[in-house]
Design a protein around this motif. Structure first.
Motif, mmCIF file in Angstrom:
data_model
loop_
_atom_site.group_PDB
_atom_site.id
_atom_site.type_symbol
_atom_site.label_atom_id
_atom_site.label_comp_id
_atom_site.label_asym_id
_atom_site.label_seq_id
_atom_site.Cartn_x
_atom_site.Cartn_y
_atom_site.Cartn_z
ATOM 1 N N LYS A 204 0.605 -1.071 -0.197
ATOM 2 C CA LYS A 204 -0.284 -0.119 0.005
ATOM 3 C C LYS A 204 0.895 1.579 0.395
ATOM 4 C CE LYS A 204 -0.488 -0.185 4.887
ATOM 5 N NZ LYS A 204 -1.400 0.690 6.099
ATOM 6 N N TRP A 205 1.436 1.405 0.377
ATOM 7 C CA TRP A 205 2.187 2.325 0.398
ATOM 8 C C TRP A 205 4.253 2.720 -0.667
ATOM 9 C CZ3 TRP A 205 2.278 5.474 4.084
ATOM 10 C CH2 TRP A 205 1.432 4.463 5.824
ATOM 11 N N ASN A 206 3.358 1.768 -1.835
ATOM 12 C CA ASN A 206 4.059 1.945 -2.824
ATOM 13 C C ASN A 206 3.408 3.385 -3.944
ATOM 14 O OD1 ASN A 206 2.138 1.599 -5.754
ATOM 15 N ND2 ASN A 206 1.698 -0.426 -3.878
ATOM 16 N N PRO A 207 4.419 3.584 -5.041
ATOM 17 C CA PRO A 207 3.774 4.855 -5.234
ATOM 18 C C PRO A 207 3.491 4.715 -6.159
ATOM 19 C CG PRO A 207 5.958 3.282 -6.711
ATOM 20 C CD PRO A 207 5.379 3.427 -5.441
ATOM 21 N N PHE A 208 2.808 3.845 -7.119
ATOM 22 C CA PHE A 208 1.559 3.637 -7.575
ATOM 23 C C PHE A 208 0.345 3.800 -6.701
ATOM 24 C CE2 PHE A 208 4.769 1.108 -9.882
ATOM 25 C CZ PHE A 208 5.315 1.606 -10.604
ATOM 26 N N ASN A 209 0.185 3.250 -5.529
ATOM 27 C CA ASN A 209 -0.929 3.700 -4.858
ATOM 28 C C ASN A 209 -1.481 4.991 -4.565
ATOM 29 O OD1 ASN A 209 -3.123 2.599 -3.439
ATOM 30 N ND2 ASN A 209 -1.892 2.524 -1.285
ATOM 31 N N ILE A 236 0.566 12.703 2.241
ATOM 32 C CA ILE A 236 2.438 12.251 2.584
ATOM 33 C C ILE A 236 3.256 11.820 2.404
ATOM 34 C CG2 ILE A 236 3.684 11.881 4.123
ATOM 35 C CD1 ILE A 236 1.337 12.584 6.914
ATOM 36 N N GLY A 237 2.771 10.686 1.264
ATOM 37 C CA GLY A 237 2.820 9.619 0.542
ATOM 38 C C GLY A 237 3.284 10.354 -0.611
ATOM 39 N N ASN A 238 2.320 11.316 -1.040
ATOM 40 C CA ASN A 238 3.249 11.654 -2.144
ATOM 41 C C ASN A 238 3.964 12.780 -1.950
ATOM 42 O OD1 ASN A 238 1.372 12.064 -4.561
ATOM 43 N ND2 ASN A 238 0.050 11.452 -3.341
ATOM 44 N N LEU A 239 4.329 13.441 -0.745
ATOM 45 C CA LEU A 239 5.015 14.688 -0.800
ATOM 46 C C LEU A 239 6.379 13.895 -0.925
ATOM 47 C CD1 LEU A 239 2.979 16.967 1.378
ATOM 48 C CD2 LEU A 239 4.219 17.499 -0.666
#
Length: 258
Positions: A204-209, A236-239
């Motif tokens: 779930k933490w991969n950039p595609f998600n 936050i993940g995108n940033l």
């Protein structure tokens, strides 16, 4: 730094492609709005307003092209040497290009939003008001704002990767081609990831998600079950991924031969 950004903006504004692409997007947005008005029974004007009358999709291709060429073109034609001869550090040169692209993307999003508002007021004010409820208690104006914000963050996730790839390829055409192909590939992979995440939750933490952020900002309850992340976690993940990809691009730029 201000001088470098000013120079980059001057070069960008005076490129023929900058003006041509801006006019093309405007024409296509107007054409889609007019087509939707003429075919109101089969086309939902409310949905296409939220998507900026197709403008949000066009911004992706325009920005991928701009980010690919702003670095690759300098090396392809050898103009990068002139910047280094003026005793600007590589870091300053690259950051000035990032800031230029950031300003460029902000201008595009603001212009697209304003044009969408004008088209709505001229063609569809009788169909719906901007303050009417769209879904999940969001007005059409609020839903459009959230969609633009989500798309902006996802766009920069893609652009940070494009800027990294632009430091690897020697020609502008190669960088643009890989960037556009990569955009379509990531869109396809992001949907496949839902099935994989049910088996391996850590995915779930991969950039595609993270590319699902725009949809989750409007449909948090539904997409939270699919992405397995809260909206705040996805922001936050995108940033974080943007910083990682830009950092890798910075290292690649500093080590690249001129």
């Amino acid at each position: 730094m201000f001088t470098l950004v000013k120079q980059e903006l001057f070069k960008l504004i005076h490129k023929k492609s900058t003006v041509i692409l801006a006019i093309l997007q405007l024409v296509l947005m107007i054409a889609l709005a007019a087509f939707a008005k003429a075919n109101s029974t089969s086309i939902d004007s409310k949905t296409i307003f939220i998507s900026g009358f197709g403008g949000l999709g066009w911004i992706v291709f325009i920005m991928i092209t701009a980010c690919s060429s702003i670095i690759a073109m300098e090396f392809q034609y050898g103009t990068i040497k002139e910047l280094f001869y003026r005793r600007y550090s590589r870091g300053m040169v690259l950051i000035s290009k990032w800031l230029t692209m950031l300003l460029y993307s902000i201008v595009y999003y603001v212009a697209t939003f304003l044009i969408s508002l004008i088209l709505q007021l001229i063609l569809f004010s009788g169909d719906f008001n901007l303050t009417d409820i769209y879904q999940n208690n969001y007005s059409y104006l609020a839903a459009a704002g959230l969609t633009y914000l989500g798309n902006f963050l996802v766009l920069w996730l893609l652009l940070s990767l494009v800027l990294l790839l632009a430091n690897i390829f020697k020609t502008t055409a190669a960088a643009i081609t890989v960037g556009i192909i990569g955009y379509f590939a990531t869109s396809i992979i992001s949907t496949i990831m839902f099935a994989l995440m049910t088996k391996w939750e850590w995915l779930k933490w991969n950039p595609f998600n993270m590319l699902n952020l725009p949809n989750q900002m409007l449909n948090g309850k539904i997409y939270k079950l699919l992405t397995m992340l809260s909206t705040q976690e996805m922001v936050i993940g995108n940033l974080v991924y943007i910083v990682i990809f830009l950092g890798l691009g910075f290292l690649a730029f500093r080590r690249r031969n001129v």
